[in-house]
Design a protein around this motif. Structure first.
Motif, PDB file in Angstrom:
ATOM      1  N   LEU A 224      -0.150  -4.599  -4.964  1.00 37.20           N
ATOM      2  CA  LEU A 224       0.335  -5.860  -5.448  1.00 37.20           C
ATOM      3  C   LEU A 224       0.741  -6.677  -4.169  1.00 37.20           C
ATOM      4  N   THR A 225       0.295  -7.836  -4.111  1.00 34.25           N
ATOM      5  CA  THR A 225       0.766  -8.722  -3.182  1.00 34.25           C
ATOM      6  C   THR A 225       1.388 -10.071  -3.740  1.00 34.25           C
ATOM      7  N   PHE A 226       2.397 -10.473  -3.000  1.00 35.30           N
ATOM      8  CA  PHE A 226       3.138 -11.710  -3.407  1.00 35.30           C
ATOM      9  C   PHE A 226       3.544 -12.355  -2.035  1.00 35.30           C
ATOM     10  N   PHE A 227       3.981 -13.797  -2.527  1.00 37.36           N
ATOM     11  CA  PHE A 227       4.575 -14.712  -1.409  1.00 37.36           C
ATOM     12  C   PHE A 227       5.143 -15.729  -1.966  1.00 37.36           C
ATOM     13  N   ARG A 228       6.180 -16.391  -1.302  1.00 43.82           N
ATOM     14  CA  ARG A 228       7.054 -17.495  -1.767  1.00 43.82           C
ATOM     15  C   ARG A 228       6.068 -18.835  -1.504  1.00 43.82           C
ATOM     16  N   GLU A 229       5.992 -19.796  -2.539  1.00 45.72           N
ATOM     17  CA  GLU A 229       5.172 -21.031  -2.354  1.00 45.72           C
ATOM     18  C   GLU A 229       5.928 -21.930  -1.370  1.00 45.72           C
ATOM     19  N   ASP A 230       7.226 -21.622  -1.093  1.00 46.75           N
ATOM     20  CA  ASP A 230       7.914 -22.457  -0.188  1.00 46.75           C
ATOM     21  C   ASP A 230       7.981 -22.140   1.350  1.00 46.75           C
ATOM     22  N   GLY A 231       7.165 -20.842   1.439  1.00 49.45           N
ATOM     23  CA  GLY A 231       7.056 -20.254   2.777  1.00 49.45           C
ATOM     24  C   GLY A 231       8.338 -19.597   3.081  1.00 49.45           C
ATOM     25  N   GLY A 232       9.275 -19.492   2.485  1.00 52.13           N
ATOM     26  CA  GLY A 232      10.468 -18.576   2.686  1.00 52.13           C
ATOM     27  C   GLY A 232      10.230 -17.020   2.710  1.00 52.13           C
ATOM     28  N   LEU A 233      11.227 -16.257   3.179  1.00 51.78           N
ATOM     29  CA  LEU A 233      10.985 -14.904   3.323  1.00 51.78           C
ATOM     30  C   LEU A 233      11.306 -14.031   2.115  1.00 51.78           C
ATOM     31  N   LEU A 234      10.971 -12.898   1.831  1.00 48.50           N
ATOM     32  CA  LEU A 234      10.999 -12.124   0.954  1.00 48.50           C
ATOM     33  C   LEU A 234      11.422 -10.745   1.351  1.00 48.50           C
ATOM     34  N   GLN A 235      12.669 -10.207   0.485  1.00 50.91           N
ATOM     35  CA  GLN A 235      13.207  -8.879   0.707  1.00 50.91           C
ATOM     36  C   GLN A 235      12.857  -8.082  -0.637  1.00 50.91           C
ATOM     37  N   VAL A 236      12.354  -6.840  -0.550  1.00 48.47           N
ATOM     38  CA  VAL A 236      11.783  -6.210  -1.809  1.00 48.47           C
ATOM     39  C   VAL A 236      12.623  -4.991  -1.849  1.00 48.47           C
ATOM     40  N   ASN A 237      13.031  -4.841  -3.206  1.00 47.67           N
ATOM     41  CA  ASN A 237      13.597  -3.696  -3.681  1.00 47.67           C
ATOM     42  C   ASN A 237      12.748  -2.943  -4.631  1.00 47.67           C
ATOM     43  N   LEU A 238      12.520  -1.647  -4.327  1.00 48.51           N
ATOM     44  CA  LEU A 238      11.700  -0.910  -5.359  1.00 48.51           C
ATOM     45  C   LEU A 238      12.654   0.047  -6.116  1.00 48.51           C
ATOM     46  N   GLN A 239      12.533   0.290  -7.304  1.00 45.47           N
ATOM     47  CA  GLN A 239      13.283   0.850  -8.395  1.00 45.47           C
ATOM     48  C   GLN A 239      12.642   1.580  -9.358  1.00 45.47           C
ATOM     49  N   PRO A 240      12.215   2.722  -8.978  1.00 52.70           N
ATOM     50  CA  PRO A 240      11.272   3.790  -9.843  1.00 52.70           C
ATOM     51  C   PRO A 240      12.416   4.006 -11.075  1.00 52.70           C
ATOM     52  N   SER A 241      11.789   3.878 -12.265  1.00 56.75           N
ATOM     53  CA  SER A 241      12.434   4.244 -13.532  1.00 56.75           C
ATOM     54  C   SER A 241      12.157   5.917 -13.798  1.00 56.75           C
ATOM     55  N   GLU A 242      13.252   6.184 -14.610  1.00 58.22           N
ATOM     56  CA  GLU A 242      13.357   7.642 -15.144  1.00 58.22           C
ATOM     57  C   GLU A 242      12.337   7.683 -15.901  1.00 58.22           C
ATOM     58  N   GLU A 243      11.602   6.791 -16.634  1.00 51.90           N
ATOM     59  CA  GLU A 243      10.445   6.676 -17.747  1.00 51.90           C
ATOM     60  C   GLU A 243       9.145   6.675 -16.814  1.00 51.90           C
ATOM     61  N   THR A 263       3.759  -6.795   0.086  1.00 47.26           N
ATOM     62  CA  THR A 263       2.649  -5.838  -0.315  1.00 47.26           C
ATOM     63  C   THR A 263       3.215  -4.761  -0.643  1.00 47.26           C
ATOM     64  N   VAL A 264       3.060  -4.252  -2.006  1.00 47.81           N
ATOM     65  CA  VAL A 264       3.177  -2.910  -2.466  1.00 47.81           C
ATOM     66  C   VAL A 264       2.132  -2.180  -2.795  1.00 47.81           C
ATOM     67  N   ARG A 265       1.835  -0.926  -2.258  1.00 42.57           N
ATOM     68  CA  ARG A 265       0.914   0.022  -2.626  1.00 42.57           C
ATOM     69  C   ARG A 265       1.098   1.218  -3.236  1.00 42.57           C
ATOM     70  N   ILE A 266       0.458   1.498  -4.339  1.00 38.21           N
ATOM     71  CA  ILE A 266       0.917   2.928  -5.100  1.00 38.21           C
ATOM     72  C   ILE A 266      -0.360   3.622  -5.186  1.00 38.21           C
ATOM     73  N   GLN A 267      -0.306   4.753  -4.703  1.00 40.65           N
ATOM     74  CA  GLN A 267      -1.373   5.837  -4.389  1.00 40.65           C
ATOM     75  C   GLN A 267      -1.523   6.580  -5.690  1.00 40.65           C
ATOM     76  N   GLU A 268      -2.744   7.297  -5.589  1.00 38.33           N
ATOM     77  CA  GLU A 268      -3.148   8.014  -6.958  1.00 38.33           C
ATOM     78  C   GLU A 268      -2.044   9.092  -7.270  1.00 38.33           C
ATOM     79  N   ASP A 269      -1.354   9.706  -6.063  1.00 43.06           N
ATOM     80  CA  ASP A 269      -0.236  10.611  -6.519  1.00 43.06           C
ATOM     81  C   ASP A 269       1.188  10.169  -6.737  1.00 43.06           C
ATOM     82  N   GLY A 270       1.181   8.854  -6.686  1.00 41.69           N
ATOM     83  CA  GLY A 270       2.654   7.987  -7.146  1.00 41.69           C
ATOM     84  C   GLY A 270       3.246   7.730  -5.829  1.00 41.69           C
TER      85      GLY A 270
END
Length: 275
Positions: A224-243, A263-270
């Motif tokens: 999963l990739t992403f970027f801000r249209e205005d060129g600003g910087l992004l801080q990413v917080n990952l929150q795995p769910s109990e689900e 960029t966020v990458r999720i492998q086959e093993d999670g």
């Protein structure tokens, strides 16, 4: 008094000579004063280089203090060594007024960054034409093969790029999967529009500021990739769910270039990697 007498003509000529000399002296002094006035200099490091969106999109000229983009590329080894002092001369100190810097050439991106000569790229990636050969390129040349014969031409570069191999860094987190599938809730907490894409699964899409979207039933590995249209910087917080097979990716604004992720990458093993 008779104006034609010799004495009158003598004093009249003397007065004219004195007045003429004063006029000439005044002209010379005026010209010297103008010549001694300092000439205005064009600022080679205008403030616009350090304002958004240029701060994160435009490379500064050689000799100017680095902006956010210049610092980021330099940290990745994608800029050539500087040929001028990092701080400008006194005559080059920014005047606080933005504008064009005539005669100043922006820094060029290094076509042969050092990452091509570091593992695992040293033995897995061919260097561009004109760069010193790395280990893989040398092996192909020793076998009588040119890089063009070994691999097909690279696809055109797009706005969103896949990340570097995950094995170069420790994982950020891990989630439980069901049948190798995952659901991602993407939350945009910034006030800017964000463009995101699941490589190989979805086209590039827009997510408005202060909104979220759900990406369901994605088959791992997921990029999963992403970027801000205005060129600003992004801080990413990952929150795995109990689900099972559920993870939240929350995007926040930041001014720290070292925290900027896209960029966020999720492998086959999670296992989850953040770049």
């Amino acid at each position: 008094m008779n104006k034609n007498t010799p004495a009158v003509r003598k004093y009249t000529g003397l007065f004219s000579a004195i007045c003429g000399g004063l006029l000439i002296s005044g002209t010379v002094i005026s010209q010297r004063a103008v010549a001694q006035q300092p000439t205005s200099q064009i600022n080679p490091c205008p403030s616009i280089y350090y304002e958004e969106p240029h701060n994160n999109r435009v490379l500064v000229p050689q000799g100017c203090p680095p902006n956010a983009l210049t610092q980021k590329l330099a940290a990745q080894g994608m800029l050539p060594p500087p040929t001028a002092p990092a701080t400008p001369a006194p005559s080059q100190i920014p005047l606080g007024v933005g504008g064009e810097a005539f005669g100043s050439e922006p820094l060029a991106v290094n076509p042969c960054p050092r990452i091509f000569y570091e593992e695992p790229h040293n033995n897995q990636v061919l260097v561009p034409e004109g760069c010193p050969p790395n280990a893989l390129t040398q092996q192909l040349l020793a076998q009588g093969m040119t890089p063009g014969q070994a691999v097909p031409a690279r696809p055109p570069v797009t706005a969103i790029q896949p990340p570097l191999p995950a094995e170069q860094q420790p994982p950020s987190t891990k989630i439980a999967l069901a049948n190798g599938r995952v659901n991602i809730r993407l939350v945009n907490d910034t006030g800017a529009e964000v463009t995101y894409e699941v490589i190989g699964d979805t086209p590039a899409r827009s997510l408005a500021g202060k909104s979220d979207t759900m990406l369901r039933d994605l088959t791992t590995p997921v990029t999963l990739t992403f970027f801000r249209e205005d060129g600003g910087l992004l801080q990413v917080n990952l929150q795995p769910s109990e689900e099972t097979q559920m993870m939240e990716v929350r995007l926040n604004a930041t001014t720290d270039v070292m925290e900027d992720k896209n960029t966020v990458r999720i492998q086959e093993d999670g296992t989850v990697f953040l770049n």
